[in-house]
Design a protein around this motif. Structure first.
Motif, PDB file in Angstrom:
ATOM      1  N   ILE A   1      52.651  -7.079  21.650  1.00 27.72           N
ATOM      2  CA  ILE A   1      53.409  -8.262  22.081  1.00 27.72           C
ATOM      3  C   ILE A   1      53.279  -8.425  23.595  1.00 27.72           C
ATOM      4  CG2 ILE A   1      55.725  -9.222  22.373  1.00 27.72           C
ATOM      5  CD1 ILE A   1      56.440  -8.077  19.639  1.00 27.72           C
ATOM      6  N   ASP A   2      53.447  -7.329  24.331  1.00 33.62           N
ATOM      7  CA  ASP A   2      53.345  -7.382  25.792  1.00 33.62           C
ATOM      8  C   ASP A   2      51.954  -7.801  26.242  1.00 33.62           C
ATOM      9  OD1 ASP A   2      55.972  -6.594  25.961  1.00 33.62           O
ATOM     10  OD2 ASP A   2      55.520  -4.476  26.395  1.00 33.62           O
ATOM     11  N   GLU A   3      50.939  -7.400  25.473  1.00 32.18           N
ATOM     12  CA  GLU A   3      49.560  -7.740  25.832  1.00 32.18           C
ATOM     13  C   GLU A   3      49.156  -9.130  25.332  1.00 32.18           C
ATOM     14  OE1 GLU A   3      47.311  -5.952  27.675  1.00 32.18           O
ATOM     15  OE2 GLU A   3      49.016  -4.630  28.128  1.00 32.18           O
ATOM     16  N   ASN A   4      50.024  -9.767  24.569  1.00 29.35           N
ATOM     17  CA  ASN A   4      49.763 -11.115  24.038  1.00 29.35           C
ATOM     18  C   ASN A   4      48.474 -11.163  23.213  1.00 29.35           C
ATOM     19  OD1 ASN A   4      50.433 -13.837  23.639  1.00 29.35           O
ATOM     20  ND2 ASN A   4      49.155 -14.495  25.357  1.00 29.35           N
ATOM     21  N   VAL A   5      48.361 -10.171  22.307  1.00 30.92           N
ATOM     22  CA  VAL A   5      47.186 -10.064  21.437  1.00 30.92           C
ATOM     23  C   VAL A   5      47.589 -10.457  20.016  1.00 30.92           C
ATOM     24  CG1 VAL A   5      45.484  -8.472  20.475  1.00 30.92           C
ATOM     25  CG2 VAL A   5      46.234  -8.221  22.843  1.00 30.92           C
ATOM     26  N   PRO A   6      46.784 -11.251  19.313  1.00 30.44           N
ATOM     27  CA  PRO A   6      47.123 -11.594  17.924  1.00 30.44           C
ATOM     28  C   PRO A   6      47.145 -10.347  17.034  1.00 30.44           C
ATOM     29  CG  PRO A   6      45.447 -13.087  18.779  1.00 30.44           C
ATOM     30  CD  PRO A   6      45.573 -11.963  19.767  1.00 30.44           C
ATOM     31  N   PHE A   7      48.188 -10.203  16.241  1.00 32.92           N
ATOM     32  CA  PHE A   7      48.268  -9.094  15.295  1.00 32.92           C
ATOM     33  C   PHE A   7      49.246  -9.451  14.189  1.00 32.92           C
ATOM     34  CE2 PHE A   7      51.891  -8.266  17.971  1.00 32.92           C
ATOM     35  CZ  PHE A   7      52.827  -7.633  17.158  1.00 32.92           C
ATOM     36  N   VAL A   8      49.160  -8.691  13.117  1.00 29.05           N
ATOM     37  CA  VAL A   8      50.078  -8.859  11.999  1.00 29.05           C
ATOM     38  C   VAL A   8      50.412  -7.472  11.472  1.00 29.05           C
ATOM     39  CG1 VAL A   8      48.207  -9.082  10.305  1.00 29.05           C
ATOM     40  CG2 VAL A   8      50.463 -10.024   9.775  1.00 29.05           C
ATOM     41  N   THR A   9      51.639  -7.306  11.007  1.00 26.95           N
ATOM     42  CA  THR A   9      52.059  -6.020  10.460  1.00 26.95           C
ATOM     43  C   THR A   9      52.378  -6.151   8.985  1.00 26.95           C
ATOM     44  OG1 THR A   9      54.390  -6.412  11.030  1.00 26.95           O
ATOM     45  CG2 THR A   9      53.028  -5.268  12.660  1.00 26.95           C
ATOM     46  N   PHE A  10      52.108  -5.078   8.259  1.00 29.30           N
ATOM     47  CA  PHE A  10      52.571  -4.960   6.878  1.00 29.30           C
ATOM     48  C   PHE A  10      53.921  -4.253   6.967  1.00 29.30           C
ATOM     49  CE2 PHE A  10      51.377  -3.447   2.306  1.00 29.30           C
ATOM     50  CZ  PHE A  10      52.415  -4.225   1.813  1.00 29.30           C
ATOM     51  N   GLY A  11      54.967  -5.040   7.073  1.00 29.68           N
ATOM     52  CA  GLY A  11      56.302  -4.515   7.284  1.00 29.68           C
ATOM     53  C   GLY A  11      56.943  -5.144   8.499  1.00 29.68           C
ATOM     54  N   GLN A  12      58.259  -5.117   8.529  1.00 32.97           N
ATOM     55  CA  GLN A  12      59.016  -5.727   9.613  1.00 32.97           C
ATOM     56  C   GLN A  12      59.417  -4.680  10.649  1.00 32.97           C
ATOM     57  OE1 GLN A  12      62.038  -8.626   7.932  1.00 32.97           O
ATOM     58  NE2 GLN A  12      61.248  -7.776   6.011  1.00 32.97           N
ATOM     59  N   THR A  13      59.935  -5.172  11.773  1.00 32.48           N
ATOM     60  CA  THR A  13      60.458  -4.326  12.839  1.00 32.48           C
ATOM     61  C   THR A  13      61.708  -4.998  13.404  1.00 32.48           C
ATOM     62  OG1 THR A  13      59.302  -5.395  14.691  1.00 32.48           O
ATOM     63  CG2 THR A  13      58.078  -3.713  13.459  1.00 32.48           C
ATOM     64  N   LEU A  14      62.335  -4.332  14.352  1.00 31.23           N
ATOM     65  CA  LEU A  14      63.490  -4.926  15.015  1.00 31.23           C
ATOM     66  C   LEU A  14      63.087  -6.116  15.882  1.00 31.23           C
ATOM     67  CD1 LEU A  14      65.525  -1.736  16.046  1.00 31.23           C
ATOM     68  CD2 LEU A  14      65.951  -3.309  14.140  1.00 31.23           C
ATOM     69  N   ARG A  15      61.808  -6.251  16.178  1.00 29.47           N
ATOM     70  CA  ARG A  15      61.303  -7.402  16.945  1.00 29.47           C
ATOM     71  C   ARG A  15      60.576  -8.384  16.022  1.00 29.47           C
ATOM     72  NH1 ARG A  15      58.588  -6.069  22.642  1.00 29.47           N
ATOM     73  NH2 ARG A  15      58.926  -8.314  22.743  1.00 29.47           N
ATOM     74  N   GLY A  16      61.015  -8.420  14.783  1.00 30.24           N
ATOM     75  CA  GLY A  16      60.345  -9.263  13.796  1.00 30.24           C
ATOM     76  C   GLY A  16      60.257 -10.720  14.181  1.00 30.24           C
ATOM     77  N   GLN A  17      61.219 -11.207  14.985  1.00 26.39           N
ATOM     78  CA  GLN A  17      61.171 -12.614  15.382  1.00 26.39           C
ATOM     79  C   GLN A  17      60.022 -12.895  16.344  1.00 26.39           C
ATOM     80  OE1 GLN A  17      63.383 -10.439  16.447  1.00 26.39           O
ATOM     81  NE2 GLN A  17      63.629 -10.624  18.657  1.00 26.39           N
ATOM     82  N   ASP A  18      59.401 -11.827  16.874  1.00 23.75           N
ATOM     83  CA  ASP A  18      58.377 -11.996  17.908  1.00 23.75           C
ATOM     84  C   ASP A  18      56.951 -11.816  17.407  1.00 23.75           C
ATOM     85  OD1 ASP A  18      60.363 -12.339  19.874  1.00 23.75           O
ATOM     86  OD2 ASP A  18      60.543 -10.178  20.162  1.00 23.75           O
ATOM     87  N   HIS A  19      56.773 -11.516  16.136  1.00 24.77           N
ATOM     88  CA  HIS A  19      55.398 -11.241  15.698  1.00 24.77           C
ATOM     89  C   HIS A  19      55.191 -11.634  14.237  1.00 24.77           C
ATOM     90  CE1 HIS A  19      56.264  -7.593  13.251  1.00 24.77           C
ATOM     91  NE2 HIS A  19      57.179  -7.338  14.153  1.00 24.77           N
ATOM     92  N   ALA A  20      53.924 -11.793  13.881  1.00 31.22           N
ATOM     93  CA  ALA A  20      53.548 -12.107  12.502  1.00 31.22           C
ATOM     94  C   ALA A  20      53.712 -10.874  11.632  1.00 31.22           C
ATOM     95  CB  ALA A  20      52.095 -12.588  12.453  1.00 31.22           C
ATOM     96  N   TYR A  21      54.158 -11.079  10.402  1.00 32.97           N
ATOM     97  CA  TYR A  21      54.242  -9.966   9.465  1.00 32.97           C
ATOM     98  C   TYR A  21      54.162 -10.482   8.043  1.00 32.97           C
ATOM     99  CZ  TYR A  21      59.228 -11.256   9.014  1.00 32.97           C
ATOM    100  OH  TYR A  21      60.395 -11.938   8.808  1.00 32.97           O
ATOM    101  N   PHE A  22      53.678  -9.606   7.173  1.00 35.86           N
ATOM    102  CA  PHE A  22      53.805  -9.784   5.736  1.00 35.86           C
ATOM    103  C   PHE A  22      54.594  -8.599   5.222  1.00 35.86           C
ATOM    104  CE2 PHE A  22      52.527  -8.620   1.454  1.00 35.86           C
ATOM    105  CZ  PHE A  22      52.876  -9.774   0.781  1.00 35.86           C
TER     106      PHE A  22
END
Length: 344
Positions: free
Chosen positions: A150-171
Protein backbone atom coordinates in the motif's frame (compact mmCIF):
# COMPACT_ATOMS: atom_id res chain seq x y z
CA UNK A 1 -0.27 -2.98 -50.29
CA UNK A 2 -0.45 -6.70 -50.99
CA UNK A 3 0.84 -9.12 -48.39
CA UNK A 4 3.56 -10.30 -50.76
CA UNK A 5 4.98 -6.77 -50.85
CA UNK A 6 5.76 -6.96 -47.11
CA UNK A 7 8.40 -9.70 -47.23
CA UNK A 8 11.37 -7.36 -47.56
CA UNK A 9 9.94 -4.23 -45.96
CA UNK A 10 10.87 -4.94 -42.35
CA UNK A 11 8.68 -5.89 -39.41
CA UNK A 12 4.94 -5.41 -39.51
CA UNK A 13 3.94 -2.45 -37.34
CA UNK A 14 0.70 -0.84 -36.21
CA UNK A 15 1.14 1.62 -39.05
CA UNK A 16 1.42 -1.26 -41.52
CA UNK A 17 -1.90 -2.69 -40.34
CA UNK A 18 -3.56 0.74 -40.33
CA UNK A 19 -2.52 1.41 -43.94
CA UNK A 20 -3.65 -2.08 -45.00
CA UNK A 21 -7.25 -1.51 -43.88
CA UNK A 22 -7.44 2.29 -44.13
CA UNK A 23 -7.87 3.28 -40.47
CA UNK A 24 -5.82 5.24 -37.96
CA UNK A 25 -2.97 3.80 -35.92
CA UNK A 26 -4.98 4.70 -32.78
CA UNK A 27 -7.85 2.53 -33.97
CA UNK A 28 -5.50 -0.40 -34.57
CA UNK A 29 -3.87 0.04 -31.16
CA UNK A 30 -7.21 0.13 -29.36
CA UNK A 31 -8.51 -2.88 -31.26
CA UNK A 32 -5.46 -4.98 -30.40
CA UNK A 33 -5.49 -3.87 -26.77
CA UNK A 34 -9.08 -4.83 -26.08
CA UNK A 35 -11.42 -2.89 -28.31
CA UNK A 36 -12.23 0.12 -26.11
CA UNK A 37 -14.59 2.43 -28.05
CA UNK A 38 -14.12 0.22 -31.14
CA UNK A 39 -16.86 -1.87 -32.76
CA UNK A 40 -16.68 -5.65 -32.56
CA UNK A 41 -16.52 -5.82 -36.34
CA UNK A 42 -13.53 -3.49 -36.44
CA UNK A 43 -11.76 -5.41 -33.67
CA UNK A 44 -12.22 -8.62 -35.62
CA UNK A 45 -11.01 -6.99 -38.84
CA UNK A 46 -7.91 -5.54 -37.21
CA UNK A 47 -7.00 -8.84 -35.52
CA UNK A 48 -7.55 -10.81 -38.73
CA UNK A 49 -5.32 -8.39 -40.63
CA UNK A 50 -2.64 -8.47 -37.94
CA UNK A 51 -2.58 -12.27 -38.04
CA UNK A 52 -2.54 -12.36 -41.83
CA UNK A 53 0.37 -9.92 -42.04
CA UNK A 54 2.30 -11.70 -39.28
CA UNK A 55 2.24 -8.88 -36.75
CA UNK A 56 4.19 -9.60 -33.56
CA UNK A 57 3.96 -7.06 -30.77
CA UNK A 58 7.31 -5.63 -29.67
CA UNK A 59 6.98 -6.27 -25.94
CA UNK A 60 10.54 -5.18 -25.20
CA UNK A 61 9.86 -1.82 -26.77
CA UNK A 62 6.62 -1.46 -24.89
CA UNK A 63 8.34 -2.29 -21.61
CA UNK A 64 10.94 0.39 -22.26
CA UNK A 65 8.24 2.96 -23.08
CA UNK A 66 5.92 2.20 -20.17
CA UNK A 67 8.17 0.71 -17.50
CA UNK A 68 5.90 -2.32 -17.28
CA UNK A 69 7.30 -5.82 -16.91
CA UNK A 70 4.10 -7.69 -17.89
CA UNK A 71 4.87 -10.09 -15.02
CA UNK A 72 2.61 -10.95 -12.10
CA UNK A 73 4.14 -12.50 -8.99
CA UNK A 74 1.98 -14.93 -7.01
CA UNK A 75 3.34 -15.44 -3.49
CA UNK A 76 1.45 -18.54 -2.36
CA UNK A 77 1.88 -20.43 0.91
CA UNK A 78 2.63 -24.12 0.86
CA UNK A 79 2.61 -26.79 3.53
CA UNK A 80 5.68 -28.85 4.39
CA UNK A 81 3.40 -31.89 4.75
CA UNK A 82 4.58 -34.62 2.36
CA UNK A 83 2.57 -37.70 3.30
CA UNK A 84 -0.68 -36.60 1.67
CA UNK A 85 0.16 -33.41 -0.20
CA UNK A 86 -1.70 -30.14 -0.46
CA UNK A 87 -3.49 -29.30 -3.71
CA UNK A 88 -4.63 -25.87 -2.55
CA UNK A 89 -1.95 -23.73 -4.18
CA UNK A 90 -2.10 -25.80 -7.38
CA UNK A 91 -5.82 -25.15 -7.69
CA UNK A 92 -5.31 -21.44 -7.13
CA UNK A 93 -2.57 -21.30 -9.75
CA UNK A 94 -4.74 -23.10 -12.29
CA UNK A 95 -7.43 -20.47 -11.84
CA UNK A 96 -4.93 -17.60 -11.94
CA UNK A 97 -3.42 -18.88 -15.19
CA UNK A 98 -6.88 -19.40 -16.67
CA UNK A 99 -7.78 -15.74 -16.10
CA UNK A 100 -4.48 -14.42 -17.45
CA UNK A 101 -4.61 -16.66 -20.53
CA UNK A 102 -4.84 -14.47 -23.61
CA UNK A 103 -3.61 -11.40 -21.76
CA UNK A 104 -0.16 -9.88 -22.04
CA UNK A 105 0.84 -11.00 -18.56
CA UNK A 106 3.01 -13.90 -17.50
CA UNK A 107 2.52 -15.37 -14.02
CA UNK A 108 5.42 -16.43 -11.86
CA UNK A 109 4.70 -18.37 -8.68
CA UNK A 110 6.86 -17.86 -5.62
CA UNK A 111 6.28 -20.56 -2.96
CA UNK A 112 6.38 -19.29 0.61
CA UNK A 113 6.57 -21.60 3.62
CA UNK A 114 3.65 -21.29 6.03
CA UNK A 115 5.94 -19.97 8.76
CA UNK A 116 7.15 -17.14 6.48
CA UNK A 117 5.31 -14.16 5.06
CA UNK A 118 7.53 -13.45 2.05
CA UNK A 119 8.01 -9.72 2.72
CA UNK A 120 11.76 -9.75 2.04
CA UNK A 121 11.21 -11.58 -1.24
CA UNK A 122 8.58 -9.01 -2.22
CA UNK A 123 11.03 -6.22 -1.46
CA UNK A 124 13.62 -7.90 -3.67
CA UNK A 125 11.15 -8.08 -6.55
CA UNK A 126 10.22 -4.44 -6.02
CA UNK A 127 13.84 -3.34 -5.88
CA UNK A 128 14.52 -4.99 -9.23
CA UNK A 129 11.23 -3.71 -10.70
CA UNK A 130 10.48 -7.27 -11.75
CA UNK A 131 6.67 -7.33 -11.46
CA UNK A 132 3.64 -5.17 -12.19
CA UNK A 133 1.44 -6.70 -9.51
CA UNK A 134 1.26 -9.23 -6.70
CA UNK A 135 -1.09 -11.94 -5.47
CA UNK A 136 -0.82 -12.90 -1.78
CA UNK A 137 -2.59 -15.46 0.38
CA UNK A 138 -2.91 -16.38 4.09
CA UNK A 139 -3.24 -12.84 5.36
CA UNK A 140 -2.93 -11.83 8.99
CA UNK A 141 -4.82 -8.89 10.53
CA UNK A 142 -1.85 -6.48 10.57
CA UNK A 143 -0.09 -7.81 7.49
CA UNK A 144 3.35 -6.31 6.87
CA UNK A 145 3.23 -7.31 3.18
CA UNK A 146 -0.04 -5.45 2.70
CA UNK A 147 1.23 -2.37 4.56
CA UNK A 148 4.38 -2.30 2.43
CA UNK A 149 2.60 -2.64 -0.93
CA UNK A 150 0.00 0.00 0.00
CA UNK A 151 2.80 2.41 0.94
CA UNK A 152 4.58 1.64 -2.34
CA UNK A 153 1.36 2.17 -4.33
CA UNK A 154 1.76 -1.14 -6.16
CA UNK A 155 -1.25 -3.07 -7.55
CA UNK A 156 -1.92 -6.23 -5.54
CA UNK A 157 -4.71 -8.47 -4.37
CA UNK A 158 -4.95 -10.75 -1.35
CA UNK A 159 -6.74 -14.02 -0.80
CA UNK A 160 -8.17 -12.97 2.54
CA UNK A 161 -8.91 -9.74 4.36
CA UNK A 162 -6.87 -7.61 6.75
CA UNK A 163 -7.50 -4.76 9.15
CA UNK A 164 -6.69 -2.44 6.22
CA UNK A 165 -9.21 -4.13 3.98
CA UNK A 166 -10.71 -0.79 2.95
CA UNK A 167 -7.36 0.11 1.36
CA UNK A 168 -6.69 -2.83 -0.92
CA UNK A 169 -8.18 -5.35 -3.33
CA UNK A 170 -9.08 -8.75 -1.95
CA UNK A 171 -10.99 -11.90 -2.69
CA UNK A 172 -12.25 -13.93 0.22
CA UNK A 173 -14.67 -16.62 1.21
CA UNK A 174 -17.27 -15.81 3.84
CA UNK A 175 -15.40 -17.84 6.44
CA UNK A 176 -17.82 -17.10 9.25
CA UNK A 177 -20.64 -18.43 7.09
CA UNK A 178 -18.61 -21.50 6.04
CA UNK A 179 -17.86 -22.50 9.63
CA UNK A 180 -21.45 -21.78 10.67
CA UNK A 181 -22.68 -23.84 7.73
CA UNK A 182 -20.41 -26.78 8.51
CA UNK A 183 -21.17 -26.76 12.24
CA UNK A 184 -24.93 -26.39 11.74
CA UNK A 185 -24.95 -29.26 9.24
CA UNK A 186 -23.55 -31.55 11.94
CA UNK A 187 -26.03 -30.24 14.51
CA UNK A 188 -28.86 -30.91 12.05
CA UNK A 189 -27.61 -34.50 11.81
CA UNK A 190 -27.95 -34.94 15.57
CA UNK A 191 -24.45 -34.25 16.86
CA UNK A 192 -24.06 -32.14 20.00
CA UNK A 193 -20.46 -32.48 21.13
CA UNK A 194 -18.74 -30.93 18.13
CA UNK A 195 -15.00 -30.19 18.01
CA UNK A 196 -13.27 -27.56 15.89
CA UNK A 197 -9.92 -28.32 14.23
CA UNK A 198 -8.72 -25.08 12.70
CA UNK A 199 -5.61 -23.21 11.62
CA UNK A 200 -3.31 -20.98 13.65
CA UNK A 201 -5.16 -18.03 15.17
CA UNK A 202 -2.69 -15.56 13.62
CA UNK A 203 -4.54 -15.78 10.31
CA UNK A 204 -7.37 -13.34 9.75
CA UNK A 205 -9.84 -15.96 8.49
CA UNK A 206 -9.51 -18.13 11.60
CA UNK A 207 -11.15 -15.51 13.80
CA UNK A 208 -14.08 -15.43 11.40
CA UNK A 209 -14.36 -19.23 11.51
CA UNK A 210 -14.39 -19.18 15.29
CA UNK A 211 -17.26 -16.69 15.17
CA UNK A 212 -19.25 -18.96 12.83
CA UNK A 213 -18.63 -22.05 14.96
CA UNK A 214 -19.69 -20.27 18.13
CA UNK A 215 -22.79 -18.81 16.53
CA UNK A 216 -23.98 -22.18 15.22
CA UNK A 217 -23.61 -23.70 18.68
CA UNK A 218 -25.37 -20.76 20.33
CA UNK A 219 -28.28 -20.88 17.86
CA UNK A 220 -28.78 -24.55 18.79
CA UNK A 221 -28.55 -23.89 22.52
CA UNK A 222 -25.26 -25.80 22.85
CA UNK A 223 -22.75 -24.45 25.36
CA UNK A 224 -19.32 -23.64 23.96
CA UNK A 225 -16.62 -25.96 25.34
CA UNK A 226 -13.14 -24.43 24.78
CA UNK A 227 -11.59 -27.87 25.39
CA UNK A 228 -13.05 -28.99 22.05
CA UNK A 229 -11.17 -26.33 20.03
CA UNK A 230 -7.70 -26.97 18.57
CA UNK A 231 -5.56 -24.63 16.46
CA UNK A 232 -2.90 -26.55 14.52
CA UNK A 233 -0.68 -26.34 11.45
CA UNK A 234 -1.92 -27.60 8.10
CA UNK A 235 -0.49 -31.02 8.88
CA UNK A 236 -2.28 -34.37 8.74
CA UNK A 237 -0.20 -35.95 11.50
CA UNK A 238 -0.88 -33.10 13.91
CA UNK A 239 -4.58 -33.24 13.03
CA UNK A 240 -4.56 -36.99 13.72
CA UNK A 241 -3.02 -36.47 17.15
CA UNK A 242 -5.40 -33.63 18.02
CA UNK A 243 -8.42 -35.68 16.93
CA UNK A 244 -7.29 -38.59 19.09
CA UNK A 245 -7.25 -36.29 22.12
CA UNK A 246 -10.64 -34.84 21.23
CA UNK A 247 -12.16 -38.27 20.72
CA UNK A 248 -10.90 -39.27 24.17
CA UNK A 249 -12.76 -36.20 25.51
CA UNK A 250 -15.95 -37.49 23.92
CA UNK A 251 -16.11 -35.40 20.74
CA UNK A 252 -18.77 -36.84 18.42
CA UNK A 253 -18.12 -34.72 15.34
CA UNK A 254 -15.33 -32.59 13.89
CA UNK A 255 -15.39 -29.31 11.95
CA UNK A 256 -12.14 -29.30 9.91
CA UNK A 257 -10.51 -26.32 8.21
CA UNK A 258 -9.36 -28.18 5.06
CA UNK A 259 -8.71 -31.55 3.44
CA UNK A 260 -5.37 -32.21 5.13
CA UNK A 261 -6.84 -31.64 8.57
CA UNK A 262 -9.90 -33.75 7.77
CA UNK A 263 -7.86 -36.73 6.56
CA UNK A 264 -5.67 -36.58 9.65
CA UNK A 265 -8.68 -36.20 11.94
CA UNK A 266 -10.44 -39.17 10.36
CA UNK A 267 -7.36 -41.34 10.96
CA UNK A 268 -7.14 -40.19 14.58
CA UNK A 269 -10.81 -40.92 15.24
CA UNK A 270 -10.51 -44.39 13.75
CA UNK A 271 -7.41 -45.13 15.80
CA UNK A 272 -9.13 -44.05 19.03
CA UNK A 273 -12.69 -45.27 18.54
CA UNK A 274 -12.21 -48.34 16.37
CA UNK A 275 -15.54 -49.61 15.05
CA UNK A 276 -17.36 -46.74 16.78
CA UNK A 277 -15.55 -44.30 14.46
CA UNK A 278 -18.23 -44.93 11.83
CA UNK A 279 -20.64 -42.98 14.03
CA UNK A 280 -18.48 -39.83 14.04
CA UNK A 281 -19.44 -36.83 11.93
CA UNK A 282 -17.17 -34.61 9.84
CA UNK A 283 -17.47 -31.31 8.03
CA UNK A 284 -14.79 -29.32 6.26
CA UNK A 285 -14.22 -26.28 4.11
CA UNK A 286 -12.82 -27.49 0.81
CA UNK A 287 -12.06 -26.48 -2.75
CA UNK A 288 -12.25 -30.06 -4.00
CA UNK A 289 -14.90 -32.75 -4.32
CA UNK A 290 -12.97 -35.11 -2.04
CA UNK A 291 -16.08 -36.24 -0.17
CA UNK A 292 -17.44 -38.01 -3.23
CA UNK A 293 -14.56 -40.50 -3.27
CA UNK A 294 -13.39 -41.37 0.25
CA UNK A 295 -16.21 -43.57 1.53
CA UNK A 296 -16.86 -41.52 4.67
CA UNK A 297 -20.01 -39.43 5.31
CA UNK A 298 -18.93 -35.83 5.01
CA UNK A 299 -20.44 -32.34 4.90
CA UNK A 300 -18.39 -30.14 2.58
CA UNK A 301 -18.56 -26.32 2.57
CA UNK A 302 -17.32 -26.04 -1.00
CA UNK A 303 -15.89 -23.29 -3.18
CA UNK A 304 -13.67 -24.15 -6.14
CA UNK A 305 -10.02 -23.26 -5.62
CA UNK A 306 -9.74 -22.66 -9.35
CA UNK A 307 -12.60 -20.17 -9.18
CA UNK A 308 -10.87 -18.47 -6.26
CA UNK A 309 -7.70 -18.16 -8.34
CA UNK A 310 -9.68 -16.80 -11.29
CA UNK A 311 -11.24 -14.16 -9.06
CA UNK A 312 -7.88 -13.12 -7.62
CA UNK A 313 -6.42 -12.63 -11.09
CA UNK A 314 -9.51 -10.80 -12.31
CA UNK A 315 -9.42 -8.33 -9.41
CA UNK A 316 -5.71 -7.71 -9.90
CA UNK A 317 -6.25 -6.92 -13.57
CA UNK A 318 -8.89 -4.41 -12.55
CA UNK A 319 -6.52 -2.72 -10.13
CA UNK A 320 -3.77 -2.58 -12.75
CA UNK A 321 -6.30 -0.95 -15.09
CA UNK A 322 -7.00 1.69 -12.44
CA UNK A 323 -10.35 0.53 -11.07
CA UNK A 324 -11.02 1.93 -7.57
CA UNK A 325 -10.34 -0.32 -4.58
CA UNK A 326 -14.01 -0.71 -3.51
CA UNK A 327 -14.78 -2.17 -6.95
CA UNK A 328 -12.00 -4.73 -6.51
CA UNK A 329 -13.25 -6.56 -3.41
CA UNK A 330 -15.31 -9.76 -3.47
CA UNK A 331 -16.57 -12.14 -0.81
CA UNK A 332 -18.22 -15.39 -1.87
CA UNK A 333 -20.20 -17.94 0.11
CA UNK A 334 -19.53 -21.66 0.15
CA UNK A 335 -21.98 -24.26 -1.11
CA UNK A 336 -22.91 -27.11 1.25
CA UNK A 337 -22.43 -30.55 -0.30
CA UNK A 338 -23.57 -33.53 1.76
CA UNK A 339 -21.81 -36.82 0.93
CA UNK A 340 -23.29 -40.04 2.24
CA UNK A 341 -20.05 -42.01 2.15
CA UNK A 342 -20.92 -43.98 -0.99
CA UNK A 343 -18.15 -43.40 -3.50
CA UNK A 344 -19.12 -42.44 -7.04
Amino acid sequence: MAPSDLSDSGPVTLKTIAEEIGVSVTTVARALKGGERISDDMVAKVKETANRLGYVRNLDGMKLRTGQTLVIMAFLSFSNEEEIGDSGSIGLLNGIHRRFAGSEYAVRAMPVAMEENGLEKIKEVMKGRNADGFILDHTVPDDSRVNFLIDENVPFVTFGQTLRGQDHAYFDLDNEFAAYQGTKSLIDQGYRKIALLDADRRYFFVGKRLDGYRRALADAGIALDPALIRHIDFDAAKARDAAMELAELGAEAFVCVNELVFLGARAGVRRTLGARAEQAGFSLRSGTNLGAYIGTPLNNSYFSRQEAGWNLADLLLKRIAGDPVPDCQRICKTELRIHDGLTQ
